[in-house]
Scaffold this motif. Structure first.
Motif, PDB file in Angstrom:
ATOM      1  N   SER A 122      26.501 -16.084  34.512  1.00 24.90           N
ATOM      2  CA  SER A 122      25.646 -15.201  35.305  1.00 24.90           C
ATOM      3  C   SER A 122      24.949 -14.181  34.420  1.00 24.90           C
ATOM      4  O   SER A 122      23.977 -13.563  34.843  1.00 24.90           O
ATOM      5  CB  SER A 122      26.457 -14.493  36.372  1.00 24.90           C
ATOM      6  N   GLN A 137      21.500 -15.144  34.134  1.00 28.42           N
ATOM      7  CA  GLN A 137      20.659 -14.767  35.269  1.00 28.42           C
ATOM      8  C   GLN A 137      20.659 -13.255  35.385  1.00 28.42           C
ATOM      9  O   GLN A 137      21.143 -12.695  36.347  1.00 28.42           O
ATOM     10  CB  GLN A 137      21.199 -15.395  36.559  1.00 28.42           C
ATOM     11  N   ASN A 138      20.105 -12.598  34.396  1.00 30.38           N
ATOM     12  CA  ASN A 138      20.226 -11.148  34.395  1.00 30.38           C
ATOM     13  C   ASN A 138      19.075 -10.470  35.114  1.00 30.38           C
ATOM     14  O   ASN A 138      18.918  -9.272  35.047  1.00 30.38           O
ATOM     15  CB  ASN A 138      20.343 -10.611  32.974  1.00 30.38           C
ATOM     16  N   GLY A 139      18.237 -11.239  35.785  1.00 32.86           N
ATOM     17  CA  GLY A 139      17.181 -10.615  36.575  1.00 32.86           C
ATOM     18  C   GLY A 139      15.996 -10.172  35.742  1.00 32.86           C
ATOM     19  O   GLY A 139      15.060  -9.610  36.268  1.00 32.86           O
ATOM     20  N   ARG A 140      16.050 -10.403  34.468  1.00 32.87           N
ATOM     21  CA  ARG A 140      14.894 -10.003  33.642  1.00 32.87           C
ATOM     22  C   ARG A 140      13.924 -11.168  33.557  1.00 32.87           C
ATOM     23  O   ARG A 140      14.290 -12.239  33.055  1.00 32.87           O
ATOM     24  CB  ARG A 140      15.369  -9.604  32.252  1.00 32.87           C
ATOM     25  N   GLN A 153      11.494 -11.701  31.745  1.00 35.96           N
ATOM     26  CA  GLN A 153      11.108 -12.171  30.424  1.00 35.96           C
ATOM     27  C   GLN A 153      12.127 -13.132  29.838  1.00 35.96           C
ATOM     28  O   GLN A 153      11.786 -14.021  29.072  1.00 35.96           O
ATOM     29  CB  GLN A 153      10.892 -10.976  29.513  1.00 35.96           C
ATOM     30  N   LEU A 181      11.227 -16.386  31.218  1.00 31.94           N
ATOM     31  CA  LEU A 181       9.998 -16.830  30.574  1.00 31.94           C
ATOM     32  C   LEU A 181      10.294 -17.361  29.174  1.00 31.94           C
ATOM     33  O   LEU A 181       9.735 -18.365  28.732  1.00 31.94           O
ATOM     34  CB  LEU A 181       9.037 -15.646  30.510  1.00 31.94           C
ATOM     35  N   ARG A 182      11.204 -16.668  28.526  1.00 33.95           N
ATOM     36  CA  ARG A 182      11.550 -17.067  27.166  1.00 33.95           C
ATOM     37  C   ARG A 182      12.189 -18.458  27.178  1.00 33.95           C
ATOM     38  O   ARG A 182      11.860 -19.319  26.357  1.00 33.95           O
ATOM     39  CB  ARG A 182      12.524 -16.036  26.590  1.00 33.95           C
ATOM     40  N   ALA A 222       9.577 -20.938  27.557  1.00 30.27           N
ATOM     41  CA  ALA A 222       8.837 -21.146  26.318  1.00 30.27           C
ATOM     42  C   ALA A 222       9.618 -22.074  25.389  1.00 30.27           C
ATOM     43  O   ALA A 222       9.053 -23.023  24.823  1.00 30.27           O
ATOM     44  CB  ALA A 222       8.572 -19.809  25.637  1.00 30.27           C
TER      45      ALA A 222
END
Lengths: 214, 103, 183, 704, 402
Positions: free
Chosen positions: D673, D676-679, D681, D684-685, D688
């Protein structure tokens, strides 16, 4: 209807626009340096100092009592009293201002100085073209710049000046009468020789007064 | 280098710049700006392929870019509205602080 | 045939704008740099013969989206106060930069190895008139056009609803507001 | 769409006639509640334009009585197109003019009648929709299109009857109307499907290929089905089921009187002019399908309905209910006319009836309006003095309905009786019809005496002194009296004449009620010949036709007898108090009560059909609860038992090892979990990186 | 004697002559430089003229003389103004963002000058005949908003920021009706090219040119366009971004000296540009209204029309008081936008009502005109009523005085 008012307004401005070329009466502007409005009698701004006669030094009415300096709300008057004294118009020995400066940049033309002056020495002027290129000294008026003859006063404020002159004449007459009476008494007391010293003017009358004082 | 390859390289660079911005910046608005840059890089690709492709008379790439621009406008409007809403809710637009949805 | 001089200049302008937009400290500066990038891209489109796309890019991105971003910045108070540090040396930031670099590397590799890009001969600039684009939009692509229009409308409404302030629980006559003012 | 050159503008644009009111309904559905004038304007304007167009269509039909048809493709099924269309023939033209004209008058009348209703806009929305659907029924050239409009008519009828849905009675009446007519519509639907199966088309007329045209009908007549019936007979009867439901024929008449719960304009519109006439019109429209056998059924049903409803009407006390039963009775006459005499006879009565029954309903509405919403005729009396216009027009309508000589109803009813008399199959319907005419005259006389003549027996319709003080009620309309019930002095409000917007339509309708009959006299049967597409002239010689004049004399005598009977019972000694028993009640209380209770038809349905349904429902509920539910419950118990067993095993055997494993999983989950830290980015990373990996794999794969 | 065509093309001929006499490699460059320089010089001169005419005109409308000191009738006033603004101290606030503050006026003026590239100021007198000229005009014009924002934000003054925000909100709101009101013209002309649009209107029939303003939709579109243009250029009565009574001077409070003059220049240039666009779209560009006036050179027509429109701007400025912000926005969204859409519809109707539909020319034309005018007029009345509702000025009631 939307737009009706705008059209009415446009018609009005158009009438002004063309009318101003046809009817010269419409143009209310005064072409200032060439045309000037005559100022009304009561118009006044910025104080000046009055002197009698032709010599601003000698005839200056101000006796440097400094009432106006103290009363001036914006504190724009600066007076330094003279060390010596000179006779005033009734011949009394009075001090006179060695320095009398008014910073007209600060002055607000409130006329309080005029109202408090007991010597009719300070009056309101009618000048308004005061612009100067000297930012600091230009608007600090000295005694020489402030002094104006009584004739000038009579010219700009004829009614007021007449009233003042009348009062001063009365004062002068009273003073002369008093002086004459005193002189007569003195003459009676000292030497009953008929005084031919009915000299002219204040200086002549001042002498006995001085004598009385002494 | 052919002109097409040049365009593609510029596009790749632009895309990477946008991505880098979107990945590193903390302001949500800048993240959105990065995404816009990436979108623009893609648009450049379309234009390049249309221009140097085999059938420029079909206009497909050009039309796609036009549509893409229109969509980008919508995307930006909604995205910024979202950012505003989030800002009002959380009093911040820092994406690293908006972590209410974390697992 | 290589790239033309104008292409180079515009590409540099675009990329510089992009880099500036992603690295500057003040958000408003970033937005302005972004505008430079967008404008450079629009010029690139013009350069590549896509007149309509270029002008649309200018109209939409410079005229609308940039303004929107600027408004958003100001509304979220990003335009004032202390600017955020642009390069947070946090591991997350570094990871992001590395990821972006990797993407760039892969993309470059892809372009380099692509036979299409290598063979893409310079073709004469296609002469497209507005008329043709108009016909294309109104005939072949009319359905996508309608769909986009619908989507734009939906997005517009959605954006408005999102950006509307939630109604607070105030009495309808606004007495609370008045009292608040008096207080 | 097919446009032969001969098709004129009005035929091509005939669809506008129903489309305009429907569009107006759609528009006013979007209006705010406060935009009353706009919605009324929309409805009336659209109806006015429809009327103008209808008149144009009528003029077209007058100039060229040939049938004009426009069809268009609607929907594709496989390789077949379902075609819809509209048609213009004299029948449709007459109906169009009638519906749009009466409709317009009623719209205008509603302005006044509904002026104080909160849901004014909704009312006009429904009204417009109804009018549009009705006009659609009229011009439909396809049974399918007709059925669609027919169902919209049913729906709006439901909405309008239940317009004051706050009243339980209105809601129930709406439901009743809807469900009862659905019973008939089921027959219609089956008939329609059967027809489609037989002929492969639902277009009525399609240059030889329509289902009502020679080839199709002949084919169906030749095809014999169960019980020796021709297919066309069976289909005709099924369609007649629908017509009977909508036109309130026995035994499906029960909804019509209850439908009086709706606003009076609705009663006038639905129960006088249009919706109930739709059934008659349907039968007239599919007349070619009606074989002699079917026509016999129609005639008998009509005749029975006529007398049955007339009997009930005698003993009713609600002014609108009397008219409702009268309508049922007259609809029976129309069906009778259709059965024995053909399209022209039935339609002629339909048209004349539409006008004078609309007049009567609107007059009743005016009376109700004037008597502060009281509908009980026992509480009226003496209204002649207060409502002269209403009285005069009502009298015209009443005389027309009774068939008083030279009034419109006389000619049309006489035509029916004449046809029935000349019917070769049986003389029964004629006698039933004659008795019905007697009863009609009788109950209408009764109503007149109760309502307009005699003495005022107004119940204490008191008004509050505050309203008087506020000058809401003009001074000449109030009168202080001593209350009979409480003995206190109270102020009662006089009945008052209705406003001009309500009385003017009455006057117009009255003129028609008097004069309309002259278009179809035996001497000048213009109407009949117009429907048949022939020309005719004035010829008094036709009166000398065998049996015609005596029959007219007889029917006049019947009417006079009915009027006389009415005078005998009610005019001689008018009742003085609202609580006095009816004159008939004194003589035959049992019969009167049976009649007053509508011959217990509703109760009969209650103990038969409804009881059966209820029994079935109870049985099903019992079945559900005990048989199926019991089975389920047994299974559930078994499963529960298994569950207990399993739980025991679980708790003591499995858990020992399992808990530890669970803890491990939870620990792993917590670890994961963090991803799934809510960030955003972070995600997105990952994307990528995934992109890089994917692209790399692709490139690597393509490299070789 | 010089023929009419020669006078008409005198500038074109001159330029061609100069270009012809320069060395071949420089010809393109010289051509561009000449065009750019001409535009800058002509319109900057027009700006100078306009400032003095505006002040004199406004003065006359208010029954004053206006400037009449510098030179005869004050015609050298702009020179004095220029000297003054050039010699004034350029004050930049300490907290300002210096680079952006510096760039804003330059960007503004530059962008506005860019729009002139596609403006046809005479026959064959267009710098660039872009196929998408109108689109180019709007696309480039959109960048002015950004410059305004730059100026407002970089000054670091709340008034300037407020002014910039107001200006941007207003410009964005009025850009929509501006563009939409030019859509009917594009629809009818079938081209986005300014030259093409003018040529379309230069055709004559029966001695009358096909100016768009002679049609009902063109007339309504022109009026709407000019209203939107007034708002777009922040001219009175839509000059509330610089409303002195509320926010001192809007986004250019913190500008002084030459930068301030640049803002001033940009405002006027924008006004000329958008007037030029209006002329091109609706007033037939450089064409003559009647064929017998065709001998007058095309550039005289263009500049004549331009000066007329400028006078209109001045006239309106002298007449109408400034709006309030909510009135401005209401007007844009509740009146301008629906009206422009109606005008587009009317233009479509105009196209549809060809001679085949309404009948032969004299009567059919009148019918077409009336029908299209009615289509515009009816919603106008409704919308106007909607705008005026609640605006009825009631009699003033005093609570204590009476």
């Amino acid at each position: 209807m939307l737009g009706e008012g705008i059209i009415q307004g446009l018609v009005e401005t158009a009438r002004n626009f063309f009318g101003s070329y046809v009817e010269k009466d419409r143009l209310t502007t005064v072409q200032y340096p060439e045309q000037r409005l005559t100022l009304p009698e009561a118009s006044r701004n910025f104080p000046f100092l009055l002197y009698d006669g032709t010599d601003p030094e000698a005839g200056l009415r101000c006796v440097a009592c400094q009432i106006c300096e103290k009363e001036c709300p914006p504190r724009c008057i600066h007076i330094e009293k003279s060390k010596d004294k000179k006779p005033d118009f009734v011949g009394k020995q009075q001090a006179y201002p060695a320095v009398f400066d008014i910073d007209v940049a600060v002055c607000m033309s409130c006329q309080i100085c005029v109202e408090v002056c007991p010597f009719d020495a300070i009056r309101m002027d009618k000048v308004y073209e005061l612009s100067t290129s000297d930012r600091f000294g230009g608007l600090l008026w000295t005694k020489e710049q402030l002094s104006k003859p009584n004739e000038y006063y009579q010219k700009i404020h004829p009614l007021e000046a007449a009233e003042t002159d009348e009062r001063r004449e009365k004062e002068l007459a009273e003073a002369q009468a008093k002086a004459a009476a005193a002189a007569a008494k003195a003459a009676q007391a000292a030497n009953p020789a008929p005084g031919d010293a009915s000299g002219n003017g204040a200086s002549a009358a001042a002498k006995p007064t001085t004598a009385v004082h002494e | 280098m052919t002109p097409l390859a040049g365009c593609l390289l510029v596009s790749a660079l632009l895309f990477s710049i946008g991505l880098a911005g979107a990945l590193t910046r903390r302001s949500a608005i800048l993240v959105l700006a990065g995404i816009e840059l990436m979108l623009n890089a893609a648009n450049l690709n379309f234009i390049a392929f249309w221009r140097f492709g085999a059938h420029p008379e079909f206009l497909t790439g050009l039309i796609f870019v036009i549509f893409s621009i229109a969509v980008a406008a919508a995307e930006a409007a909604v995205g910024l509205a979202l950012i505003l809403a989030i800002y009002r809710h959380a009093r911040t637009s820092d994406v690293s602080e908006i972590t209410e949805m974390k697992g | 045939m290589g790239m033309t001089f104008s292409f180079l200049i515009l590409a540099i302008m675009t990329l510089a704008g992009g880099v500036a937009a992603m690295t500057m400290r003040r958000l408003v500066h970033c937005a302005l740099a972004l505008v430079v990038s967008f404008a450079g891209l629009a010029a690139l489109y013009l350069n590549l013969g896509a007149e309509f796309a270029g002008l649309a890019q200018l109209l939409v991105y410079v005229g609308a989206i940039a303004i929107l971003i600027v408004f958003a910045i100001l509304l979220t108070r990003g335009g004032e106060g202390e600017p955020e540090g642009s390069f947070s040396p946090s591991p997350a930031g570094i990871a992001g930069a590395v990821a972006a670099l990797a993407v760039f590397a892969v993309l470059t590799w892809a372009v380099e190895t692509s036979s299409v890009a290598r063979a893409g001969a310079a073709v004469a600039a296609p002469q497209t008139t507005m008329r043709e684009i108009g016909f294309a939009l109104m005939q072949r692509y009319v359905l996508p056009l309608e769909v986009i229009a619908l989507m734009l409308t939906a997005a517009l409404i959605g954006a408005v609803i999102l950006a509307l302030r939630e109604k607070r629980n105030e009495p309808a006559d606004g007495t609370a507001q008045k009292q608040g003012l008096r207080a | 769409m097919t446009h032969p050159e001969s098709v004129t503008w009005i035929v091509r644009n005939l669809w506008l006639i129903p489309a305009l009111p429907v569009a107006a309904a759609g528009a006013s559905a979007l209006l705010k509640r406060s935009q009353r004038r706009l919605s009324a304007g929309l409805a009336i304007g659209s109806m006015g334009i429809s009327l103008v167009l209808s008149l144009m269509a009528f003029a077209q039909a007058l100039a060229d009585p040939a049938r004009r048809v426009v069809t268009f493709n609607w929907m594709q099924f496989g390789d077949q197109w379902v075609q819809l269309g509209w048609l213009l023939d004299p029948l449709a033209a007459v109906m169009l003019v009638m519906v749009s004209f009466v409709g317009l008058l009623i719209f205008i009348y509603s302005l006044g009648y509904m002026a104080h209703d909160d849901n004014f806009t909704r009312f006009f929305c429904f009204l417009s929709l109804f009018a549009g659907a009705m006009l659609g029924v009229v011009i439909a050239n396809s049974l399918l299109l007709l059925f669609m409009c027919w169902e919209v008519v049913g729906l709006t009828s439901y909405l309008l009857i239940g317009f004051w849905f706050q009243r339980p009675a209105a809601a129930a009446a709406a439901k009743k109307a809807f469900i009862t007519t659905r019973v008939g519509d089921l027959g219609l639907l089956i008939g329609m499907v059967w027809l489609y199966a037989q002929t492969g088309t639902l277009l009525f007329y399609n240059s030889g290929a329509g289902c009502l045209e020679q080839t199709a009908v002949a084919g169906m007549e030749a095809h014999i089905t169960a019980a020796g019936m021709a297919v066309s007979t069976a289909i005709g009867l099924l369609i007649f089921c629908g017509a009977a439901g909508k036109s309130g024929q026995v035994p499906l008449h029960v909804w019509l009187p209850d439908a009086m719960e709706g606003p009076t304009p609705v009663s006038a519109l639905i129960h006088a002019a249009t919706m109930v006439a739709a059934g008659v019109y349907l039968v007239a429209r599919v007349y070619p399908l009606m074989s002699p056998d079917a026509r016999e059924v129609v005639a008998w049903v009509g005749a029975i309905t006529a007398i049955f409803a007339a009997c009930i009407a005698v003993a009713q006390n609600d002014i609108k209910r009397i008219l409702a039963y009268s309508t049922v009775s007259q609809l029976g006459y129309m069906m009778l006319g259709l059965g024995v005499g053909g399209v022209a006879v039935g339609m002629f009565h339909l048209i004349t009836h539409a006008f004078f029954k609309a007049l009567l309903f609107l007059g009743a509405g005016s009376v109700i309006h004037g008597c502060t919403e009281d509908q009980d005729i026992r509480n009226m009396g003496g209204l002649r003095r207060f409502m002269p216009v209403t009285f005069a027009t009502y009298t015209c309508g009443m005389l027309a309905l009774c068939g008083f000589p030279l009034f419109a109803g006389f000619w049309s009813k006489d035509a029916i009786l004449h046809a029935a008399h000349g019917w070769g199959v049986s003389q029964g319907p004629f006698y039933l019809g004659a008795v019905g005419a007697l009863l009609t005259a009788f109950y209408m006389t009764r109503q007149m005496y109760y309502v307009f003549l005699g003495q005022r027996r107004l119940a204490e319709a008191t008004v509050s002194p505050a309203a008087v003080a506020a000058h809401e009620i003009p001074a000449e309309q109030i009168e202080p009296v001593v209350s009979a019930r409480t003995g206190e002095v109270c102020i009662i409000e006089h009945p008052h004449e209705s406003p001009g917007v309500m009385t003017r339509p009455l006057v117009v309708l009255a003129v028609f009620a008097v004069l309309l009959g002259f278009v179809g006299t035996p001497a000048w049967p213009w109407f009949q010949s117009f429907l048949a597409g022939e020309s005719t002239g004035l010829d008094f010689g036709r009166f000398s036709e065998a049996g015609l004049l005596p029959l007219m004399v007889i029917s006049s005598l019947i009417v006079f007898a009915g009027l006389g009977l009415g005078w005998w019972f009610y005019g001689r000694k008018p009742i003085l108090h609202a609580t006095d028993p009816d004159a008939l009640e004194k003589i035959q209380p049992g019969v009167f009560h049976a009649l007053a209770n509508r011959l217990y038809v509703d109760e009969l349905y209650g103990v038969t059909v409804i009881a059966l349904t209820r029994f079935c429902a109870r049985f099903a509920a019992w079945l559900d609860r005990w048989i199926f539910g019991g089975a389920v419950r047994i299974v559930a118990w078994m499963v529960t038992g298994m569950g207990w067993l399993d739980a025991g095993v679980d708790k003591f055997v499995v858990n020992g090892g399992f808990d530890e494993g669970c803890r491990d999983v939870a620990r792993g989950g917590r670890l994961l979990s963090h991803l799934q830290n809510g960030r955003v980015q972070n995600y997105l990373r990952v994307i990528a990186v995934a992109l890089v990996v994917l692209a790399a794999i692709l490139l690597w794969g393509r490299r070789g | 004697m010089i023929s009419a065509g020669a006078v008409d093309q005198v500038f074109v001929t001159l330029k061609d002559w100069i270009v012809f006499h320069t060395p071949a490699p420089l010809q393109t460059l010289v051509s561009i430089v000449i065009e750019v320089a001409t535009i800058i010089v002509v319109f900057a001169a027009l700006f100078a003229l306009t400032t003095v005419f505006e002040r004199k005109g406004l003065g006359r409308m208010q029954n004053r003389y206006g400037p009449n000191r510098v030179g005869p009738f004050g015609v050298f006033q702009p020179i004095a103004d220029a000297v003054k603004s050039l010699t004034k101290e350029d004050v930049v606030p300490r907290a300002a963002d210096h680079v952006v503050h510096y760039l804003a006026p330059l960007v503004l003026v530059g962008v506005v000058f860019l729009t002139y590239a596609v403006l046809p100021v005479g026959r064959n007198m267009t710098a660039v005949n872009l196929d998408a000229g109108v689109l180019y005009f709007f696309a480039v014009g959109a960048a002015t908003e950004l410059a305004v924002f730059m100026a407002g934000w970089s000054s670091h003054n709340k008034y300037s920021l407020l002014g910039a925000m107001r200006a941007i909100a207003q410009m964005i709101s009025y850009e929509i009706p501006l563009i939409l009101s030019s859509v009917p013209v594009i629809m009818m002309a079938g081209t986005l090219s300014m030259v093409g649009i003018v040529e379309q209107q230069a055709r004559t029939s029966g001695g009358l040119a096909h100016w768009n303003v002679f049609t009902p939709w063109g007339l309504a579109g022109f009026i709407l366009f000019m209203i939107a243009a007034t708002a777009e250029t922040n001219r009175s009565p839509f000059d509330l971004p610089e409303g002195e009574s509320e926010i001192i001077a809007g986004y250019f409070i913190e500008y002084s000296g030459f930068k301030f003059a640049l803002f001033f220049l940009a405002e006027y240039l924008e006004m000329f540009a958008v007037s030029g666009l209006g002329i091109t779209l609706f007033l037939g560009g450089w064409s003559a209204p009647f064929s017998f006036l065709g001998w007058i050179p095309s550039w005289i027509w263009f500049f004549g029309k331009l000066l007329t429109l400028i006078f209109g701007f001045i006239w309106v400025r002298g007449t109408v008081p400034r709006l309030r912000m909510d009135q401005l926005m209401n007007f844009a969204w509740k009146f301008m936008l629906p009206m422009t859409l109606i005008v587009i519809f009317s233009a479509g109707l105009w196209r549809f009502l060809s001679a085949a539909v309404v009948g032969p020319m004299p009567l059919g034309g009148v019918i077409r005109w009336l029908v299209c005018a009615l289509v515009i007029l009816a919603p106008y009345i409704t919308l106007a009523r909607g705008l005026e509702r609640g605006r009825r000025i009631e009699k003033r009631v005093y609570r204590y005085a009476e």
